[in-house]
Design an enzyme around this catalytic site. Structure first.
Site, PDB file in Angstrom:
ATOM      1  N   SER A   1      28.613  57.242  45.303  1.00 22.49           N
ATOM      2  CA  SER A   1      27.642  56.153  45.324  1.00 22.49           C
ATOM      3  C   SER A   1      26.192  56.630  45.252  1.00 22.49           C
ATOM      4  O   SER A   1      25.280  55.798  45.258  1.00 22.49           O
ATOM      5  CB  SER A   1      27.835  55.311  46.593  1.00 22.49           C
ATOM      6  OG  SER A   1      29.108  54.708  46.608  1.00 22.49           O
TER       7      SER A   1
ATOM      8  N   GLU B   1      31.825  51.396  39.997  1.00 23.30           N
ATOM      9  CA  GLU B   1      30.555  50.774  39.613  1.00 23.30           C
ATOM     10  C   GLU B   1      29.897  50.059  40.791  1.00 23.30           C
ATOM     11  O   GLU B   1      29.373  48.962  40.672  1.00 23.30           O
ATOM     12  CB  GLU B   1      30.753  49.846  38.420  1.00 23.30           C
ATOM     13  CG  GLU B   1      31.244  50.632  37.210  1.00 23.30           C
ATOM     14  CD  GLU B   1      31.259  49.845  35.935  1.00 23.30           C
ATOM     15  OE1 GLU B   1      30.379  48.987  35.772  1.00 23.30           O
ATOM     16  OE2 GLU B   1      32.138  50.087  35.098  1.00 23.30           O
TER      17      GLU B   1
ATOM     18  N   GLU C   1      29.984  62.137  39.638  1.00 20.10           N
ATOM     19  CA  GLU C   1      30.364  63.533  39.846  1.00 20.10           C
ATOM     20  C   GLU C   1      31.225  63.649  41.095  1.00 20.10           C
ATOM     21  O   GLU C   1      31.223  62.748  41.949  1.00 20.10           O
ATOM     22  CB  GLU C   1      29.116  64.400  39.950  1.00 20.10           C
ATOM     23  CG  GLU C   1      28.302  64.373  38.655  1.00 20.10           C
ATOM     24  CD  GLU C   1      27.139  65.342  38.633  1.00 20.10           C
ATOM     25  OE1 GLU C   1      26.512  65.463  37.574  1.00 20.10           O
ATOM     26  OE2 GLU C   1      26.867  65.979  39.672  1.00 20.10           O
TER      27      GLU C   1
END
Length: 387
Positions: free
Chosen positions: A142, A367, A137
């Protein structure tokens, strides 16, 4: 006998016959179909979606999932090699396959019902249904637990509100795997294109992953039927489990980018004559390229062992974090160094180094940033959470 310049420890000898065949098939596809067009696609900011049917035909979508769903049923090392060879072409192509396979098909398989698997997975394996993964978002980054997107029960349906950002494949996608807060914790939903209140907006002005579609997703009172909820997981375990699958592929992918850059630098420095000799004849160039080969070799050995652990069911998330941290850092350093060896020519997309360097700025970030993965390893060593 001369050693292979990009496989100094003969890592290929550690692969099975099937694994070598997978690598060779994807390498040929990358050489013949990706590399000839990817520089122009990057320049144009265009994802080459004309390649999707060929990628699907090769069995690269959901390649580790069972054959009963139209997938290839390959092992983890084979999936890693797919990622490595695709990213040798471009990170954007590997990202497309990673998202479709690890972030969209995997959660339907792992967390969905048999009806959901049969409904979506065969079409996704054929490339007829494209997925995206809605977790990040705008304010979250993180910290995925800091999630504002929410879903509330309304009769037999769920009402979804919120937004997601930095979503690969967003504007291409027919379905989105969306994670949302509910009264019973974080849950996953399959949101379909065309559902009223669901919109995707492509993010422009990128200097990285230009041959990839990146989007924001918006949910304004989107009504999602119960049949589209993934019922077999709750909490952050769901999305983090998907990310572990995708991060595993990312540990392999940057090796391909690094090999592409080293190959280009080796060829260029042998041909470029300065001060009456090839640049490759200088000590500084040889030391730089030897250092690249050393780091590529270490990364190759790291991922083969990681893949064997995964295939044995013994892979731990910390091991994935260590490999993503190491291999992304290795690749981005090599891409930048190769760009330097190419001199002024290195700033154009007629050569691959600058394109890989720019792409890897995203790969080292998404990621799990480098810092996050360092802290994961630190937590494993100390037993103390420093997040």
């Amino acid at each position: 006998m001369a050693l292979h310049p990009y496989d100094l420890y003969d890592v290929r000898s550690l692969l099975s016959e099937e694994e070598r065949a997978v690598q060779d098939t994807v390498a040929r596809f990358t050489d013949e179909r990706v590399i000839p067009i990817i520089g122009d696609a990057f320049d144009q900011g265009r994802f080459p979606k004309e390649l999707v049917p060929e990628i699907a035909e090769l069995g690269l979508l959901g390649s580790s999932l069972p054959e009963k769903y139209g997938c290839a049923g390959l092992n983890a090392v084979s999936y890693g090699l797919i990622c490595q060879e695709l990213e040798r072409g471009d990170s954007g192509i590997r990202s497309f396959v990673s998202v479709q396979s690890s972030l969209c098909m995997y959660p339907i398989y792992a967390y969905g019902t048999e009806e959901q698997r049969e409904r979506w997975l065969p079409g996704m394996a054929k490339g007829q249904i494209i997925g995206c993964f809605g977790l990040t978002e705008p304010h979250g980054g993180s910290d995925p637990a800091n999630m504002k997107t929410n879903a509330k029960k309304d009769g037999a349906d769920w009402i979804l509100n919120g937004s997601k950002m930095w979503i690969t494949n967003g504007n291409l996608a027919d379905i989105a795997i969306v994670w949302a807060q509910t009264e019973d914790g974080i849950q996953g939903f399959v949101v379909e294109k065309g559902m009223p209140g669901f919109a995707a907006q492509e993010i422009k002005h990128k200097m990285s992953l230009r041959a990839s579609v990146t989007s924001s997703l918006f949910f304004d009172n989107v009504r999602v039927p119960e049949a589209n909820r993934l019922p077999n997981v709750k909490g952050l375990k769901g999305p983090l489990g998907c990310l572990t699958q995708a991060r595993y592929g990312i540990t392999w992918g940057p090796i391909g980018a690094a090999i592409a850059c080293l190959d280009e630098a080796l060829n260029y420095t042998k041909e470029r004559i300065l001060f009456d000799r090839p640049v490759a004849a200088t000590q500084s160039a040889q030391i730089k390229m030897a250092e690249m080969a050393r780091r590529i070799t270490l990364a190759q050995l790291l991922v083969v062992q990681l893949g064997r652990l995964k295939d044995a069911g013994n892979m731990q998330p910390t091991q994935v974090s260590l490999a993503k941290w190491n291999n992304c850092r290795m690749a981005i350093d090599i891409a930048r160094e190769c760009r330097d060896l190419l001199g002024g020519a290195g700033i154009t997309t007629e050569h691959s180094a600058i394109r890989h360097a720019l792409n890897l700025e995203s790969v080292i970030t998404y990621e799990g940033t480098e810092t996050i993965h360092q802290l994961v390893v630190g937590r494993e060593l100390t037993g103390i959470n420093a997040f």
